[in-house]
Design an enzyme around this catalytic site. Structure first.
Site, short mmCIF file in Angstrom:
data_model
loop_
_atom_site.label_atom_id
_atom_site.label_comp_id
_atom_site.label_asym_id
_atom_site.label_seq_id
_atom_site.Cartn_x
_atom_site.Cartn_y
_atom_site.Cartn_z
N CYS A 108 0.93 -1.09 -0.05
CA CYS A 108 0.14 -0.04 -0.10
C CYS A 108 0.86 1.29 -0.03
O CYS A 108 1.45 1.49 0.91
CB CYS A 108 -0.93 -0.05 1.21
N HIS A 318 -11.52 3.57 -7.11
CA HIS A 318 -10.71 4.10 -6.09
C HIS A 318 -11.27 5.83 -5.72
O HIS A 318 -11.56 6.38 -6.92
CB HIS A 318 -9.57 4.19 -6.11
N MET A 322 -4.30 4.85 -5.51
CA MET A 322 -3.62 4.21 -4.63
C MET A 322 -2.03 4.60 -4.73
O MET A 322 -1.75 4.99 -5.83
CB MET A 322 -3.68 2.69 -5.13
N GLY A 323 -1.16 4.60 -3.76
CA GLY A 323 0.14 5.13 -3.85
C GLY A 323 0.82 4.27 -4.89
O GLY A 323 1.75 4.74 -5.63
#
Length: 400
Positions: A108, A318, A322-323
């Site tokens: 993550c 999302h 997301m990173g």
């Protein structure tokens, strides 16, 4: 008279509830977990499922710490690293909401921003490395994907500085900026060939039942990701969550696309296996810049961004990005000819500002060709992190 049945009492486990980037999760020191859960396996998974409140057929996580979205159904286990030149080992578990399953296959990137802060505040970084004022560099070993990440955490009066004026679209309040560097983020197939592009191509054509032949960029950087053009699947790239998450047919289409792409990437042998690999690969769609209204009501102008990107996480669109997918975007944008690069106007670039449902984000990457194969040496982005609550979580003592 009602018979009295004795049940196992609750136990309490030291834990910290943290926001990192646009995600939040429950953080543990490995040594604080019950002995049975200090090793990978069913006991650990069952414990963390109960902490989060999964599986929850009501999809609310009312009886746990989860937030019933992919961004808020996360767990992190940290320990001092025994690897040379690393401070902390970081293990991430993405907890499924509706089934008893934890996906350990990826990282993550958002919560990575909180790892350095937690490590400093919880004695996992040598005191000699922490300045009285300035930046503390924390070298993180990401155990899921076996990669090095460097977090640069601001320190004031010997403590982690969490408050500040850095604003991140998708996060309500400003905080202190944490720069995160993903070192050599491309996957390594062990043979040095096609590591970042598993098919050896920057663009492929693959067939998805119901959609026909689609162009895609398959990339292993940050997290395995499949990029397709928005127009090819009936979208324009400015969609917000409701346009997709409230459309069961769209969700089914994206999952089919993801499953067939996973086979093409060599991550699974059969599309049926995708159901047990929800966290990876990610599926994203791109489009050239255009004006749109972000979910916060903020107007995003085409001139503010280089490219539009929307990404699916755990079966839903999302709310931001997301990173790890942002790393994939940075890497793909830096390589001429990928769908991301082409949508961003093509050419050589070391950074890209993309539009997502909550706003915009700038990411950078350094790409080069080695023996004819593209590789990315580093991807950089800024995030923020903050402790929301610390103390103990409680779970029934017999739940694991």
């Amino acid at each position: 008279m009602v018979a009295h049945t004795k049940f196992a009492p609750q136990i309490k486990i030291p834990a910290t509830y943290m926001r990192g980037g646009t995600s939040k999760g429950v953080f543990f020191r490995l040594e604080d977990l019950p002995p049975e859960a200090q090793e990978p396996g069913a006991a650990r998974d069952n414990l963390l499922l109960r902490v989060i409140g999964s599986p929850d057929p009501y999809a609310k996580h009312t009886d746990g710490m989860g937030g019933a979205t992919s961004s808020t159904s996360k767990t992190v286990i940290l320990s001092r690293s025994d690897k040379a030149d690393h401070d902390v080992d970081y293990l991430f578990g993405q907890v499924a909401i509706d089934k008893p399953f934890i996906d350990w296959s990826g990282n993550c990137g958002n919560l990575t921003a909180a790892v350095g802060s937690f490590a400093i505040s919880n004695g996992l970084v040598d005191a000699s490395q922490i300045p009285e004022n300035g930046i503390c560099t924390v070298r993180i070993w990401q155990a899921n994907i076996e990669k090095t990440i460097v977090a640069r955490v601001p320190i004031t009066d010997g403590e982690v500085q969490e408050t500040g004026d850095f604003e991140l679209d998708g996060v309500t309040f400003p905080a202190a900026e944490v720069q995160v560097e993903f070192m050599d983020p491309a996957a390594d197939d062990g043979e040095g060939a096609g590591a970042m592009f598993p098919t050896g191509n920057v663009v492929d054509t693959f067939n998805v039942p119901g959609l026909g032949d689609l162009e895609a960029t398959f990339i292993n950087a940050g997290i395995p990701t499949i990029f397709v053009n928005a127009e090819a699947i009936g979208y324009n790239g400015t969609e917000l969550q409701g346009a997709i998450n409230e459309d069961p047919q769209a969700l089914q289409m994206f999952e089919s696309l993801r499953a067939h792409g996973a086979v093409k990437m060599g991550l699974i042998d059969d599309v049926a296996e995708a159901a047990n690999r929800q966290h990876t690969p990610k599926i994203a769609f791109v489009a050239p810049p255009q004006d749109y209204m972000a979910s916060s009501g903020k107007q995003i102008h085409a001139t503010d961004i280089d490219v539009l990107v929307r990404a699916m996480s755990m079966g839903k669109l999302h709310h931001a990005m997301m990173g790890t997918a942002a790393v994939a975007i940075a890497a793909a944008a830096a390589v001429p000819g990928t769908l991301v690069n082409l949508a961003a106007g093509a050419g050589d670039r070391t950074s890209v500002r993309f539009g997502h449902p909550s706003g915009t984000l700038q990411v950078g990457a350094e790409a080069k060709q080695v023996n004819g194969e593209w590789t990315v040496t580093k991807a950089i982005m800024s995030r923020s992190a903050r402790v929301l609550m610390e103390g103990w979580v409680r779970v029934p003592g017999d739940c694991f």
